[in-house]
Motif scaffolding. Structure first.
Motif, PDB file in Angstrom:
ATOM      1  N   LEU A  51       0.833  -1.204   0.000  1.00 31.53           N
ATOM      2  CA  LEU A  51       0.000   0.000   0.000  1.00 31.53           C
ATOM      3  C   LEU A  51       0.871   1.258   0.000  1.00 31.53           C
ATOM      4  O   LEU A  51       0.602   2.218  -0.713  1.00 31.53           O
ATOM      5  N   ARG A  52       1.930   1.247   0.802  1.00 33.68           N
ATOM      6  CA  ARG A  52       2.823   2.414   0.858  1.00 33.68           C
ATOM      7  C   ARG A  52       3.567   2.596  -0.463  1.00 33.68           C
ATOM      8  O   ARG A  52       3.903   3.714  -0.849  1.00 33.68           O
ATOM      9  N   THR A  53       3.820   1.503  -1.157  1.00 29.77           N
ATOM     10  CA  THR A  53       4.470   1.597  -2.461  1.00 29.77           C
ATOM     11  C   THR A  53       3.515   2.238  -3.468  1.00 29.77           C
ATOM     12  O   THR A  53       3.907   3.091  -4.266  1.00 29.77           O
ATOM     13  N   ILE A  54       2.246   1.837  -3.411  1.00 35.77           N
ATOM     14  CA  ILE A  54       1.257   2.425  -4.314  1.00 35.77           C
ATOM     15  C   ILE A  54       1.151   3.931  -4.076  1.00 35.77           C
ATOM     16  O   ILE A  54       1.065   4.723  -4.997  1.00 35.77           O
TER      17      ILE A  54
ATOM     18  N   SER B 220      -5.506  12.164  -5.677  1.00 34.09           N
ATOM     19  CA  SER B 220      -6.538  11.267  -6.191  1.00 34.09           C
ATOM     20  C   SER B 220      -6.598   9.950  -5.421  1.00 34.09           C
ATOM     21  O   SER B 220      -7.298   9.039  -5.805  1.00 34.09           O
ATOM     22  N   VAL B 221      -5.840   9.889  -4.308  1.00 35.18           N
ATOM     23  CA  VAL B 221      -5.865   8.690  -3.476  1.00 35.18           C
ATOM     24  C   VAL B 221      -6.230   9.063  -2.044  1.00 35.18           C
ATOM     25  O   VAL B 221      -5.714  10.029  -1.496  1.00 35.18           O
ATOM     26  N   GLY B 222      -7.128   8.300  -1.461  1.00 36.45           N
ATOM     27  CA  GLY B 222      -7.403   8.445  -0.032  1.00 36.45           C
ATOM     28  C   GLY B 222      -6.755   7.276   0.684  1.00 36.45           C
ATOM     29  O   GLY B 222      -6.722   6.155   0.156  1.00 36.45           O
TER      30      GLY B 222
ATOM     31  N   LEU C  55      -9.317   4.440  -2.916  1.00 35.17           N
ATOM     32  CA  LEU C  55      -9.242   4.489  -1.460  1.00 35.17           C
ATOM     33  C   LEU C  55      -8.453   3.278  -0.988  1.00 35.17           C
ATOM     34  O   LEU C  55      -8.806   2.131  -1.295  1.00 35.17           O
ATOM     35  N   LEU C  56      -7.358   3.521  -0.253  1.00 40.92           N
ATOM     36  CA  LEU C  56      -6.547   2.436   0.281  1.00 40.92           C
ATOM     37  C   LEU C  56      -6.767   2.360   1.780  1.00 40.92           C
ATOM     38  O   LEU C  56      -6.645   3.361   2.475  1.00 40.92           O
ATOM     39  N   LEU C  57      -7.110   1.182   2.260  1.00 43.04           N
ATOM     40  CA  LEU C  57      -7.337   1.034   3.704  1.00 43.04           C
ATOM     41  C   LEU C  57      -6.451  -0.086   4.215  1.00 43.04           C
ATOM     42  O   LEU C  57      -6.477  -1.201   3.688  1.00 43.04           O
ATOM     43  N   ASP C  58      -5.655   0.219   5.256  1.00 49.74           N
ATOM     44  CA  ASP C  58      -4.737  -0.792   5.781  1.00 49.74           C
ATOM     45  C   ASP C  58      -5.309  -1.395   7.056  1.00 49.74           C
ATOM     46  O   ASP C  58      -5.338  -0.742   8.106  1.00 49.74           O
ATOM     47  N   GLU C  59      -5.762  -2.613   6.969  1.00 55.33           N
ATOM     48  CA  GLU C  59      -6.322  -3.358   8.101  1.00 55.33           C
ATOM     49  C   GLU C  59      -7.335  -2.553   8.910  1.00 55.33           C
ATOM     50  O   GLU C  59      -7.204  -2.434  10.129  1.00 55.33           O
ATOM     51  N   PRO C  60      -8.340  -2.001   8.261  1.00 57.16           N
ATOM     52  CA  PRO C  60      -9.308  -1.208   9.025  1.00 57.16           C
ATOM     53  C   PRO C  60     -10.184  -2.078   9.920  1.00 57.16           C
ATOM     54  O   PRO C  60     -10.864  -1.557  10.800  1.00 57.16           O
TER      55      PRO C  60
ATOM     56  N   VAL D 129     -15.817   5.081  -5.978  1.00 57.18           N
ATOM     57  CA  VAL D 129     -14.393   5.002  -5.650  1.00 57.18           C
ATOM     58  C   VAL D 129     -13.953   3.529  -5.637  1.00 57.18           C
ATOM     59  O   VAL D 129     -14.685   2.659  -5.155  1.00 57.18           O
ATOM     60  N   ALA D 130     -12.786   3.280  -6.211  1.00 59.25           N
ATOM     61  CA  ALA D 130     -12.220   1.936  -6.146  1.00 59.25           C
ATOM     62  C   ALA D 130     -11.589   1.742  -4.770  1.00 59.25           C
ATOM     63  O   ALA D 130     -10.929   2.648  -4.268  1.00 59.25           O
ATOM     64  N   ILE D 131     -11.828   0.588  -4.171  1.00 60.24           N
ATOM     65  CA  ILE D 131     -11.320   0.362  -2.812  1.00 60.24           C
ATOM     66  C   ILE D 131     -10.371  -0.829  -2.792  1.00 60.24           C
ATOM     67  O   ILE D 131     -10.682  -1.900  -3.316  1.00 60.24           O
TER      68      ILE D 131
END
Ligand SMILES: Nc1ncnc2c1ncn2[C@@H]1O[C@H](COP(=O)(O)OP(=O)(O)OP(=O)(O)O)[C@@H](O)[C@H]1O
Ligand SMILES: [Mg+2]
Lengths: 276, 304
Positions: free
Chosen positions: A50-53, A77-79, A162-167, A192-194
């Motif tokens: 995710l951090r690479t993206i 353009s990224v959340g 939207l990128l969510l890390d272990e929500p 939004v793409a998740i």
């Protein structure tokens, strides 16, 4: 390959941390309003990917495009909702203020009250169903409530991705179900793409279109039924894996009848939990 | 013989005394800046860094006495130099930062001890040590006021310009980085702001005590309100009130101590301490009212 509806394309990405290869040749795409689960055990590289993206973590090979542009200058353009956000109890910060920071927190100068901003914040509060605790200190909110505010915070710019890390980690079963339903609604409402990371795929099975399964630095990618199979996962892990389906839930169990020594300590076993 | 702090006798009445005027102006400026900057210092978890900067700046103050310049310039130079050093050290871990600050702070105070020894032995200004460490507000020359105000205006301007990124980074640096904020640069700007504030505070109530003016009003204000702007205003108000009350009490102490004037710093710091204790009352009452256990469980539920 690069379909006009493609929001995120990850091609042949490899990442090393301190000389150690963590991710090796990862490929996948995400289309507009697609819901994708990034599944893997602890330490499998979900956060790193995710951090690479996001462009926070350099990669050694490959290209990442967000909305058809290289990911170097696409933050707007990224959340992103990072893993384990610690919000101190004594922060003089209401839930609505945290959402507002997502809108203008990067600007210089004094923040004059803005009507546009307060309307936007109200919209976001509504979108994540958080009006009831909008004026409480964020430090006093429960984990699930904080998660919803962070999602609103990430959405206020109306990102395409939207990128969510272990929500879902640290949430109880009910909060997990609520958060997943909320994300699915947000995905449809906002288009939004998740991409959501999780160590347990089961809460996501009902909503995700695709799954990226990380193990040993490699990824299997596709529809859930294509990926979560004994053959695919055994090949990925490099030893025998059993995929068992019980009452619509999936168990991934390492080891079994093959070479005992091949079973790693951190083997990955999804729990079966009773869902109401 | 150079007189670095104008010595004056407190003879006229409170409101007409020039020394009182200067003290009121200096302390108001220092309390205003420190009250506001203090809130950010606490949110950022840099109270100890603030204290370390102040302690190190005392070496500058002591050096100024030797050089025959106003201690303001020594405080300022060393505080800024320390800020740059902290930045260059680039310590990311809170624990590392605390250790480094603690160690450098010790070294700084050691240098102060030596310089003050020279002050006393070569200049026979016995008041130097007390002035540097604990302040002597009634002895600040009026000529230094423009410099002090300049420093205060600079600190507040920087804060006004970088207010939002600073606040955002303080809430959570990872979220801030996601919005493209250069977290590290913002951190350094804050260290500069902190150095300026600490310099003002050191002039008002002394290098060692300066943290009190930085932390106590902000800590009390943050207990009383959940909104940033209220916290900033309340913190400045508490700092200024305590300073004025302290100055008035010190001035009056001339009457009830048979011709002595007790240190202003003593009164200001004591008042701040009492205000801080009192600011915990609303929470304490709420706790007793709702029952400790229930309060605790709702507070810690789902914490993160
Ligand atoms: N800064 C770093 N330097 C070196 N190795 C690192 C660093 N950060 C992470 N790693 C290693 O990279 C691997 C992947 O870590 P990452 O945090 O991406 O995993 P994860 O899937 O997010 O795990 P978790 O489920 O525990 O959050 C781990 O083996 C970890 O030890
Ligand atoms: Mg992780």
């Amino acid at each position: 390959m690069n379909h006009p509806e493609t929001i995120l394309s990850v091609e042949k990405i490899s990442v090393s941390l301190q000389g150690r290869p963590i991710l090796d040749n990862i490929n996948f795409d995400l289309a507009k309003a697609e819901f994708c689960g990034l599944i893997g055990a602890n330490g499998s590289g979900k956060t790193t990917l995710l951090r690479t993206i996001l462009g926070f973590q350099p990669h050694t090979h490959g290209t990442i495009n967000i909305d058809h542009r290289p990911n170097t200058n696409t933050l707007k353009s990224v959340g992103y909702v990072p893993q384990k956000i610690q919000l101190e109890k004594d922060l003089p910060l209401r839930a609505r203020d945290l959402i507002g920071l997502g809108w203008d927190g990067h600007r210089l100068g004094l923040p004059w009250p803005s009507r546009k901003k307060s309307i936007l914040v109200d919209e976001m509060l509504h979108a994540v169903n958080a009006e009831a605790f909008a004026d409480q200190r964020v430090g006093d909110l429960s984990g699930g409530q904080q998660q919803r505010i962070l999602i609103a915070h990430a959405l206020i710019h109306r990102p395409k991705l939207l990128l969510l890390d272990e929500p879902l980690a640290n949430l109880d079963i009910r909060a997990v179900a609520e958060t997943v339903a909320l994300l699915n609604r947000v995905r449809i409402d906002f288009g939004v793409a998740i991409l959501i990371s999780a160590h347990d795929m089961n809460p996501l099975l009902g909503v995700v279109d695709k799954i990226i399964y990380l193990a040993n630095g490699r990824a299997a990618y596709g529809r859930t039924n294509e990926v979560v199979r004994t053959t695919v996962l055994s090949e990925l892990y490099g030893y025998h894996i059993d995929v068992i389906r019980v009452h619509g839930r999936v168990l991934v169990i390492a080891g079994g009848h093959t070479d005992e020594n091949a079973i790693p300590h951190d083997h990955h076993q999804d729990h079966v939990e009773a869902i109401p | 013989m150079l007189s670095l702090y104008a010595s004056s006798i407190l003879a006229a009445s409170f409101w007409t005394d020039d020394a009182v005027h200067t003290a009121l102006i200096v302390s108001t400026g220092a309390a205003l800046v420190c009250g506001i900057v203090g809130v950010f210092t606490i949110i950022r978890g840099q109270s100890f860094a603030g204290h370390a900067l102040a302690d190190m700046s005392s070496a500058g103050g002591a050096g100024s006495f030797l050089a025959g310049i106003n201690p303001l310039f020594g405080f300022l130079a060393i505080a800024l130099l320390s800020a740059v050093t902290m930045e260059l050290a680039d310590l990311r871990q809170a624990r590392e930062r605390d250790l480094a600050a603690g160690i450098i702070l010790g070294a700084g105070l050691g240098v102060t001890a030596l310089l003050l020894y020279f002050d006393v032995t070569t200049k026979s200004t016995t008041g130097a040590a007390v002035s540097i460490m604990f302040g002597s507000m009634f002895e600040i020359p009026a000529s230094i006021i423009p410099f002090l105000l300049g420093i205060g205006v600079l600190a507040l301007s920087l804060l006004a310009i970088f207010h939002r990124p600073l606040y955002f980074c303080s809430v959570n640096s990872e979220l801030a980085a996601t919005q493209g904020i250069p977290v590290r640069r913002v951190g350094f700007i804050f260290l500069v702001i902190l150095s300026l504030s600490v310099t003002l505070s050191a002039m008002a109530i002394g290098a060692i005590l300066s943290t009190a003016l930085l932390i106590a009003p902000a800590a009390a204000a943050m207990r009383l309100t959940k909104r940033l702007w209220f916290a900033l205003g309340l913190s400045a108000f508490i700092g200024i009130s305590a300073s004025w009350a302290g100055i008035w009490l010190a001035y009056s102490s001339y009457d009830w101590t048979r011709g002595h004037v007790w240190p202003v710093s003593f009164f200001i710091v004591t008042i701040l301490f009492i205000i801080y204790l009192a600011s915990g009352l609303p929470q304490l009452i709420a706790k007793l009212h709702f029952g400790t256990d229930r309060y605790k469980t709702t507070q810690s539920f789902g914490g993160s």
